[in-house]
Design a protein around this motif. Structure first.
Motif, PDB file in Angstrom:
ATOM      1  N   ALA A   1       0.853  -1.187   0.000  1.00 22.64           N
ATOM      2  CA  ALA A   1       0.000   0.000   0.000  1.00 22.64           C
ATOM      3  C   ALA A   1       0.886   1.233   0.000  1.00 22.64           C
ATOM      4  N   ALA A   2       0.463   2.241  -0.717  1.00 21.75           N
ATOM      5  CA  ALA A   2       1.204   3.503  -0.772  1.00 21.75           C
ATOM      6  C   ALA A   2       0.303   4.616  -0.272  1.00 21.75           C
ATOM      7  N   ARG A   3       0.705   5.239   0.814  1.00 19.69           N
ATOM      8  CA  ARG A   3      -0.053   6.386   1.326  1.00 19.69           C
ATOM      9  C   ARG A   3       0.756   7.660   1.209  1.00 19.69           C
ATOM     10  N   ARG A   4       2.024   7.554   1.560  1.00 14.42           N
ATOM     11  CA  ARG A   4       2.906   8.700   1.483  1.00 14.42           C
ATOM     12  C   ARG A   4       4.336   8.182   1.454  1.00 14.42           C
ATOM     13  N   ALA A   5       5.126   8.673   0.522  1.00 13.83           N
ATOM     14  CA  ALA A   5       6.533   8.292   0.465  1.00 13.83           C
ATOM     15  C   ALA A   5       7.277   9.137   1.488  1.00 13.83           C
ATOM     16  N   THR A   6       7.982   8.487   2.370  1.00 16.08           N
ATOM     17  CA  THR A   6       8.681   9.223   3.423  1.00 16.08           C
ATOM     18  C   THR A   6      10.010   9.755   2.904  1.00 16.08           C
ATOM     19  N   CYS A   7      10.958   8.895   2.681  1.00 10.32           N
ATOM     20  CA  CYS A   7      12.212   9.305   2.064  1.00 10.32           C
ATOM     21  C   CYS A   7      12.670   8.174   1.155  1.00 10.32           C
ATOM     22  N   SER A   8      13.517   8.519   0.208  1.00 13.13           N
ATOM     23  CA  SER A   8      13.856   7.545  -0.824  1.00 13.13           C
ATOM     24  C   SER A   8      14.535   6.299  -0.275  1.00 13.13           C
ATOM     25  N   SER A   9      15.228   6.394   0.844  1.00 10.31           N
ATOM     26  CA  SER A   9      15.901   5.209   1.359  1.00 10.31           C
ATOM     27  C   SER A   9      15.005   4.367   2.262  1.00 10.31           C
ATOM     28  N   ALA A  10      13.898   4.936   2.746  1.00 10.24           N
ATOM     29  CA  ALA A  10      13.037   4.203   3.668  1.00 10.24           C
ATOM     30  C   ALA A  10      12.052   3.296   2.948  1.00 10.24           C
ATOM     31  N   ASP A  11      11.644   3.679   1.767  1.00  8.86           N
ATOM     32  CA  ASP A  11      10.632   2.923   1.038  1.00  8.86           C
ATOM     33  C   ASP A  11      11.263   2.123  -0.092  1.00  8.86           C
ATOM     34  N   GLN A  12      10.722   0.942  -0.319  1.00  7.97           N
ATOM     35  CA  GLN A  12      11.158   0.148  -1.459  1.00  7.97           C
ATOM     36  C   GLN A  12      10.684   0.845  -2.724  1.00  7.97           C
ATOM     37  N   ARG A  13      11.527   0.907  -3.705  1.00  4.06           N
ATOM     38  CA  ARG A  13      11.129   1.490  -4.985  1.00  4.06           C
ATOM     39  C   ARG A  13      10.303   0.474  -5.753  1.00  4.06           C
ATOM     40  N   CYS A  14       9.210   0.926  -6.331  1.00  7.38           N
ATOM     41  CA  CYS A  14       8.342   0.007  -7.066  1.00  7.38           C
ATOM     42  C   CYS A  14       8.512   0.202  -8.568  1.00  7.38           C
ATOM     43  N   ASP A  15       8.202  -0.849  -9.303  1.00  2.67           N
ATOM     44  CA  ASP A  15       8.248  -0.818 -10.762  1.00  2.67           C
ATOM     45  C   ASP A  15       6.962  -0.241 -11.332  1.00  2.67           C
ATOM     46  N   LEU A  16       5.877  -0.426 -10.583  1.00  3.45           N
ATOM     47  CA  LEU A  16       4.565   0.014 -11.031  1.00  3.45           C
ATOM     48  C   LEU A  16       3.823   0.635  -9.861  1.00  3.45           C
ATOM     49  N   LEU A  17       3.254   1.791 -10.104  1.00  4.18           N
ATOM     50  CA  LEU A  17       2.429   2.475  -9.114  1.00  4.18           C
ATOM     51  C   LEU A  17       1.023   2.590  -9.687  1.00  4.18           C
ATOM     52  N   LEU A  18       0.048   2.014  -8.993  1.00  6.20           N
ATOM     53  CA  LEU A  18      -1.352   2.081  -9.411  1.00  6.20           C
ATOM     54  C   LEU A  18      -2.093   3.052  -8.498  1.00  6.20           C
ATOM     55  N   VAL A  19      -2.831   3.980  -9.093  1.00 10.31           N
ATOM     56  CA  VAL A  19      -3.645   4.927  -8.331  1.00 10.31           C
ATOM     57  C   VAL A  19      -5.093   4.614  -8.673  1.00 10.31           C
ATOM     58  N   MET A  20      -5.851   4.197  -7.651  1.00 12.66           N
ATOM     59  CA  MET A  20      -7.196   3.663  -7.864  1.00 12.66           C
ATOM     60  C   MET A  20      -8.269   4.530  -7.198  1.00 12.66           C
ATOM     61  N   GLY A  21      -9.319   4.866  -7.946  1.00 17.46           N
ATOM     62  CA  GLY A  21     -10.531   5.412  -7.365  1.00 17.46           C
ATOM     63  C   GLY A  21     -10.561   6.887  -7.040  1.00 17.46           C
ATOM     64  N   CYS A  22      -9.707   7.695  -7.628  1.00 14.59           N
ATOM     65  CA  CYS A  22      -9.767   9.142  -7.374  1.00 14.59           C
ATOM     66  C   CYS A  22     -10.853   9.762  -8.261  1.00 14.59           C
ATOM     67  N   PRO A  23     -11.722  10.591  -7.676  1.00 14.35           N
ATOM     68  CA  PRO A  23     -12.857  11.100  -8.441  1.00 14.35           C
ATOM     69  C   PRO A  23     -12.545  12.282  -9.353  1.00 14.35           C
ATOM     70  N   ASP A  24     -11.415  12.962  -9.144  1.00 13.09           N
ATOM     71  CA  ASP A  24     -11.107  14.132  -9.966  1.00 13.09           C
ATOM     72  C   ASP A  24      -9.597  14.287 -10.128  1.00 13.09           C
TER      73      ASP A  24
END
Length: 148
Positions: free
Chosen positions: A61-84
């Protein structure tokens, strides 16, 4: 009429099941279960469960990226269900740090019924430095990539 549009029309006329937004997003991103996938947005939980059922083992799950070394880098980022476009852009900005260089982002823009709304989203994504095709605003899924 483009090939994908003709195929969708034929499926509808023949009464065949239509692919889900997640099916289309994965096909557009040309992803495999070997890719690391991050999912963000109001419909992220359902998408994550569906990805696990399909054999994707590196899903988070992605809510907020903290810093580049703390989070695993992903190959694909899916953004689902935003209304605008504003909410999709804000969420994208919050999690974009998780996307690896050369990675792909696919935004489910199916709730944005107005082409102008999708065009606005594409403009906002370009301002963030993402690469999109000229026809990105025409589909219900907006695909972009992060430069190398």
């Amino acid at each position: 009429m483009s090939i994908p549009s003709a195929a969708q029309a034929a499926q509808f006329l023949l009464g065949l099941p239509r692919p889900s937004p997640l099916d289309r997003m994965l096909a557009l991103a040309q992803t495999t279960p070997l890719d690391a996938v991050a999912v963000a947005g109001p419909q992220a939980a359902e998408a994550m469960v569906d990805l696990w059922r399909r054999g994707f083992e590196r899903v988070e799950a992605a809510r907020r990226a903290t810093c580049s070394s703390a989070d695993q880098r992903c190959d694909l980022l899916l953004v689902m269900g935003c209304p605008d476009s504003a909410s999709a852009d804000a969420l994208t900005g919050a999690v974009l740090g998780m996307l690896a260089r050369g990675g792909r982002i696919v935004i489910d823009a199916g709730l944005m019924l107005d082409r102008g709304e999708r065009t606005d989203l594409c403009d906002r994504l370009r301002k963030r430095g993402l690469i999109l095709t000229d026809s990105a605003a025409l589909l219900p899924e907006v695909v972009a990539s992060r430069p190398l």
